[in-house]
Design an enzyme around this catalytic site. Structure first.
Site, PDB file in Angstrom:
ATOM      1  CB  CYS A   1       7.312  18.208 -26.666  1.00  0.00           C
ATOM      2  SG  CYS A   1       8.029  19.658 -25.498  1.00  0.00           S
TER       3      CYS A   1
ATOM      4  CG  HIS B   1       5.209  20.144 -31.486  1.00  0.00           C
ATOM      5  ND1 HIS B   1       4.862  19.125 -30.396  1.00  0.00           N
ATOM      6  CD2 HIS B   1       6.043  20.780 -31.624  1.00  0.00           C
ATOM      7  CE1 HIS B   1       5.401  20.148 -29.519  1.00  0.00           C
ATOM      8  NE2 HIS B   1       6.129  20.982 -30.691  1.00  0.00           N
TER       9      HIS B   1
ATOM     10  CG  HIS C   1       4.254  23.281 -25.403  1.00  0.00           C
ATOM     11  ND1 HIS C   1       3.663  21.474 -25.023  1.00  0.00           N
ATOM     12  CD2 HIS C   1       4.823  22.694 -25.762  1.00  0.00           C
ATOM     13  CE1 HIS C   1       4.758  21.121 -25.963  1.00  0.00           C
ATOM     14  NE2 HIS C   1       5.615  21.695 -26.220  1.00  0.00           N
TER      15      HIS C   1
END
Length: 416
Positions: free
Chosen positions: A166, A304, A340
């Site tokens: 990610c 994040h 996400h």
């Protein structure tokens, strides 16, 4: 092609994106400032109905329906975003050579969706592999989405995908900066893509880990920093930037979003999935050092944080320690609005904050109804936007499984 350009300043001149609830940067920014969630629901094979971030964009604006059918969802998203970025930047290749244009695309994973679909399809025919598509191999090679972009745009420079979990979107952006400074390319199309909503395996795996978000209202499901969070909302999406050397951008009269002045990547080297705040802090410190900035020089820290307890807390501790005493540093989170987007997360989240250099607003973290005390950061912008006098620098965090961390710093462009 210019060689040995390590001193060159690198700027962002174009942005093309699709995110849950938005098909361009203007729509995306408006949603973020309004606190509008792009999360809806998806009825997925074997999984049932779950919150998810789905994209709606003009899929045939730059490629025919037949070409989309032969390619992949990630490729479709990538072709759209790359073309939109070039249009936004005003680049038609009268200035740049297609052979000196690089395409660098970050991916969390690729091929999972296509493989699951083919296994399901042959299951309808007694698992007779004669029904397996001959398109499978080119669809599932890791360079597929980047390659689909080059075929669509007839770009003959280098293309490849960067697998960095990610953190992949940021990693691709960093790669573009480095290749421009090395003189390997003159124009870089960099970004990240996610087609994860097509994979029941990804949903099932997060659920097995106890990390898949559930909520009766899907718009409330993604809630980083909130005590009542219960996991990650999986989203698709994509974002591609055009990166140029400053002198070339100025020569053609380009509009500049910002200048990339700092970046860093490192590894936790500890665990398959559990994040580690001290190493995240080191990554932020390395990026600040490369940019020649102190923590107090950063106006916005885009986190994040995904909506898992440990992930949120580890990053908050790292941010709290790094920016201790920085009274003019503000902190937000974009996943609360779009979920996400995996490989696209870092670049989408950076893109959503770039307009801050123009409107001087910090978009809010939404769904913070019951703030986790361990995430009570000074400067956290929650539930309503923050108007500032000026935004000078944005630090963007993006972390991933296997302990990979990335940080990118973009500053307000100032000619000097």
């Amino acid at each position: 092609m210019e060689q040995h350009a390590t001193h060159q300043r690198i700027v962002i001149t174009g942005v093309g994106l699709t995110a849950p609830g938005a098909a361009n940067l203007s729509e995306f920014r408006a949603n973020l400032l309004a606190g509008t969630s792009g999360i809806s629901t998806l009825d997925l094979r074997y999984m049932g109905v779950h919150p998810a971030g789905l994209c709606s964009f003009a899929e045939t604006r730059y490629r025919k329906k037949r070409e989309n059918s032969r390619g992949t969802r990630a490729g479709c998203i990538g072709v759209y975003c790359a073309n939109e970025a070039l249009v936004d930047a005003g680049i038609d290749f009268s200035t740049y050579d297609p052979a000196a244009t690089g395409v660098y695309i970050g991916l969390t994973e690729h091929g999972t969706v296509e493989t699951e679909n083919e296994v399901y399809n042959i299951g309808q025919y007694g698992h007779d592999v004669n029904y397996w598509t001959h398109h499978h191999n080119p669809r599932t090679v890791l360079n597929n989405p980047a390659g689909e972009i080059t075929m669509n745009l007839r770009l003959t420079g280098p293309h490849y995908s960067i697998g960095a979990a990610c953190a992949a979107g940021n990693a691709a952006l960093i790669q573009g900066v480095q290749m421009l400074r090395l003189g390997e390319v003159d124009l870089a199309l960099c970004g990240g893509l996610s087609e994860c909503v097509g994979s029941f395996g990804i949903f099932a795996s997060f659920r097995a880990q106890g990390a898949l978000a559930e909520h009766q209202d899907p718009t409330k499901a993604s809630r980083p920093f909130d005590r009542d969070r219960n996991g990650i909302v999986i989203s698709e999406g994509g974002c591609v930037f055009t990166l140029e050397r400053l002198d070339a951008a100025l020569e053609r009269g380009a509009s500049i979003y910002g200048e990339i002045t700092g970046y860093a990547m490192n590894s936790d080297a500890r665990d398959f999935v559990l994040p580690y705040g001290p190493r995240q802090r080191q990554c932020m410190e390395m990026a600040l050092a490369r940019a020649g900035l102190s923590p107090a020089d950063i106006t916005i820290v885009n986190t994040h944080a995904t909506g898992t307890k440990q992930g949120d807390v580890e990053e908050c501790n790292a941010v709290r320690e790094t920016f201790a005493g920085c009274e003019n540093t503000w902190i937000n989170n974009t996943k609360s609005s779009i979920g996400h987007a995996m490989g696209a997360a870092g670049v989408l989240e950076l893109a959503g904050n770039l307009p801050s250099f123009t409107d001087n607003m910090v978009h809010p973290t939404i769904n913070v109804d019951n703030l986790d005390p361990e995430c009570a950061l000074p400067g956290l912008v929650a539930n309503a936007p923050k108007q500032l006098e000026r935004v000078d620098a944005i630090l963007n965090n993006s972390f991933g499984m296997l302990g990979i961390n990335s940080v990118v710093i973009v500053e307000r462009f100032v000619a000097n």
